[in-house]
Design an enzyme around this catalytic site. Sequence first.
Site, PDB file in Angstrom:
ATOM      1  N   LYS A  13      38.067  43.586  68.583  1.00 28.60           N
ATOM      2  CA  LYS A  13      38.956  42.515  68.120  1.00 28.60           C
ATOM      3  C   LYS A  13      38.470  41.149  68.626  1.00 28.60           C
ATOM      4  CE  LYS A  13      42.723  45.855  68.043  1.00 28.60           C
ATOM      5  NZ  LYS A  13      44.157  46.133  68.276  1.00 28.60           N
TER       6      LYS A  13
ATOM      7  N   TYR B 214      45.654  47.887  58.294  1.00 28.64           N
ATOM      8  CA  TYR B 214      46.838  48.171  59.105  1.00 28.64           C
ATOM      9  C   TYR B 214      48.074  48.479  58.246  1.00 28.64           C
ATOM     10  CZ  TYR B 214      44.673  46.812  63.580  1.00 28.64           C
ATOM     11  OH  TYR B 214      43.901  46.756  64.728  1.00 28.64           O
TER      12      TYR B 214
ATOM     13  N   PHE C 156      55.687  43.478  64.743  1.00 36.09           N
ATOM     14  CA  PHE C 156      54.432  42.924  65.251  1.00 36.09           C
ATOM     15  C   PHE C 156      53.365  42.772  64.166  1.00 36.09           C
ATOM     16  CE2 PHE C 156      54.118  47.546  66.023  1.00 36.09           C
ATOM     17  CZ  PHE C 156      52.902  47.843  65.439  1.00 36.09           C
TER      18      PHE C 156
ATOM     19  N   ARG D  60      38.937  57.600  71.091  1.00 33.74           N
ATOM     20  CA  ARG D  60      40.336  57.222  71.374  1.00 33.74           C
ATOM     21  C   ARG D  60      40.602  57.275  72.874  1.00 33.74           C
ATOM     22  NH1 ARG D  60      44.023  54.730  67.951  1.00 33.74           N
ATOM     23  NH2 ARG D  60      45.761  55.873  68.861  1.00 33.74           N
TER      24      ARG D  60
ATOM     25  N   ASN E 232      44.396  43.815  72.729  1.00 34.84           N
ATOM     26  CA  ASN E 232      43.975  45.018  73.469  1.00 34.84           C
ATOM     27  C   ASN E 232      42.526  45.411  73.155  1.00 34.84           C
ATOM     28  OD1 ASN E 232      44.324  46.022  70.939  1.00 34.84           O
ATOM     29  ND2 ASN E 232      45.807  47.594  71.482  1.00 34.84           N
TER      30      ASN E 232
ATOM     31  N   HIS F 118      39.864  48.605  68.445  1.00 32.23           N
ATOM     32  CA  HIS F 118      40.525  49.595  67.602  1.00 32.23           C
ATOM     33  C   HIS F 118      39.597  50.806  67.457  1.00 32.23           C
ATOM     34  CE1 HIS F 118      42.350  51.410  63.997  1.00 32.23           C
ATOM     35  NE2 HIS F 118      41.093  51.596  63.626  1.00 32.23           N
TER      36      HIS F 118
ATOM     37  N   GLU G 120      39.038  54.355  57.005  1.00 32.33           N
ATOM     38  CA  GLU G 120      38.612  53.078  57.578  1.00 32.33           C
ATOM     39  C   GLU G 120      37.108  52.848  57.385  1.00 32.33           C
ATOM     40  OE1 GLU G 120      40.235  53.390  61.543  1.00 32.33           O
ATOM     41  OE2 GLU G 120      42.294  53.274  60.777  1.00 32.33           O
TER      42      GLU G 120
HETATM   43  P1  IDP Z   1      46.451  51.829  68.309  1.00 28.59           P
HETATM   44  O1  IDP Z   1      45.574  50.619  68.115  1.00 28.59           O
HETATM   45  O2  IDP Z   1      46.427  52.306  69.741  1.00 28.59           O
HETATM   46  O3  IDP Z   1      46.184  52.924  67.321  1.00 28.59           O
HETATM   47  P2  IDP Z   1      48.865  51.223  66.805  1.00 28.59           P
HETATM   48  O4  IDP Z   1      50.218  51.721  67.163  1.00 28.59           O
HETATM   49  O5  IDP Z   1      48.192  51.825  65.615  1.00 28.59           O
HETATM   50  O6  IDP Z   1      47.947  51.348  68.118  1.00 28.59           O
HETATM   51  O7  IDP Z   1      48.978  49.655  66.596  1.00 28.59           O
HETATM   52  C1  IDP Z   1      47.943  48.913  66.017  1.00 28.59           C
HETATM   53  C2  IDP Z   1      47.729  47.649  66.819  1.00 28.59           C
HETATM   54  O8  IDP Z   1      48.894  46.836  66.714  1.00 28.59           O
HETATM   55  C3  IDP Z   1      47.561  47.880  68.333  1.00 28.59           C
HETATM   56  O9  IDP Z   1      46.229  48.165  68.703  1.00 28.59           O
HETATM   57  C4  IDP Z   1      48.062  46.577  68.915  1.00 28.59           C
HETATM   58  O10 IDP Z   1      47.048  45.588  68.916  1.00 28.59           O
HETATM   59  C5  IDP Z   1      49.139  46.153  67.928  1.00 28.59           C
HETATM   60  N1  IDP Z   1      50.473  46.528  68.413  1.00 28.59           N
HETATM   61  C6  IDP Z   1      51.012  47.767  68.455  1.00 28.59           C
HETATM   62  N2  IDP Z   1      52.249  47.724  68.982  1.00 28.59           N
HETATM   63  C7  IDP Z   1      52.494  46.437  69.258  1.00 28.59           C
HETATM   64  C8  IDP Z   1      53.624  45.753  69.814  1.00 28.59           C
HETATM   65  O11 IDP Z   1      54.642  46.340  70.167  1.00 28.59           O
HETATM   66  N3  IDP Z   1      53.499  44.399  69.961  1.00 28.59           N
HETATM   67  C9  IDP Z   1      52.376  43.715  69.604  1.00 28.59           C
HETATM   68  N4  IDP Z   1      51.310  44.313  69.071  1.00 28.59           N
HETATM   69  C10 IDP Z   1      51.360  45.664  68.894  1.00 28.59           C
HETATM   70 MG    MG Z   2      46.542  53.022  65.243  1.00 26.99          MG
END
Ligand code: IDP
Ligand code: MG
Length: 164
Positions: free
Chosen positions: A12, A52, A60, A88, A115, A118, A129
Amino acid sequence: MAEIERTFLALKPGGIERGLLGEIIGRFERRGFRFIALKLTMVSRELTEKHYAEHKGKDFFEGLVSYTTSGPVVLAVIEGGCAISVAREMVGATDPKLAKPGAIRSDYGIDVRRNLIHASDSEESAKREIALHFPDLIPVVPNRGSFESKISTGTDMNITISKK
Ligand code: IDP
Ligand code: MG
């Protein structure tokens, strides 16, 4: 022997801005994964929303799309044993505060949106993807001397190639 799989990774904007590209990519190389495809690019809002799509409507979502399109990202396909689940695990929990030490998100992140990286969460997501971001990559049956592209058809290796 571990099943050879392909998975999709996206670094990211924050990770690139902070100069962590080599460090993060290096972890996957050192772990033994092979890079099948790699590009530095800006991703459009439309493509990000498709990527997404499962999160559309969540609170979010808008922040996630704005952040993902705010700067260059690095998109990659890696191949190796149990690539989907191992990647993962290397990436860690969605919220860096909850990720285990040693995971990328734990070692370099503090914010759930920023974070860093991905990784596809399942075989189905990986397929979807990879096709979304690398439509020209020819799917091959992995682990049969596979390092295929449009240039090398792999016909000398007697492997199955099908263009999607
Ligand atoms: P993942 O990336 O671990 O698979 P997902 O639940 O698929 O997590 O969410 C996609 C992305 O959305 C996350 O990597 C994160 O950057 C963002 N995200 C998920 N939950 C939140 C939240 O509660 N607040 C802000 N951003 C979020
Ligand atoms: Mg995800």
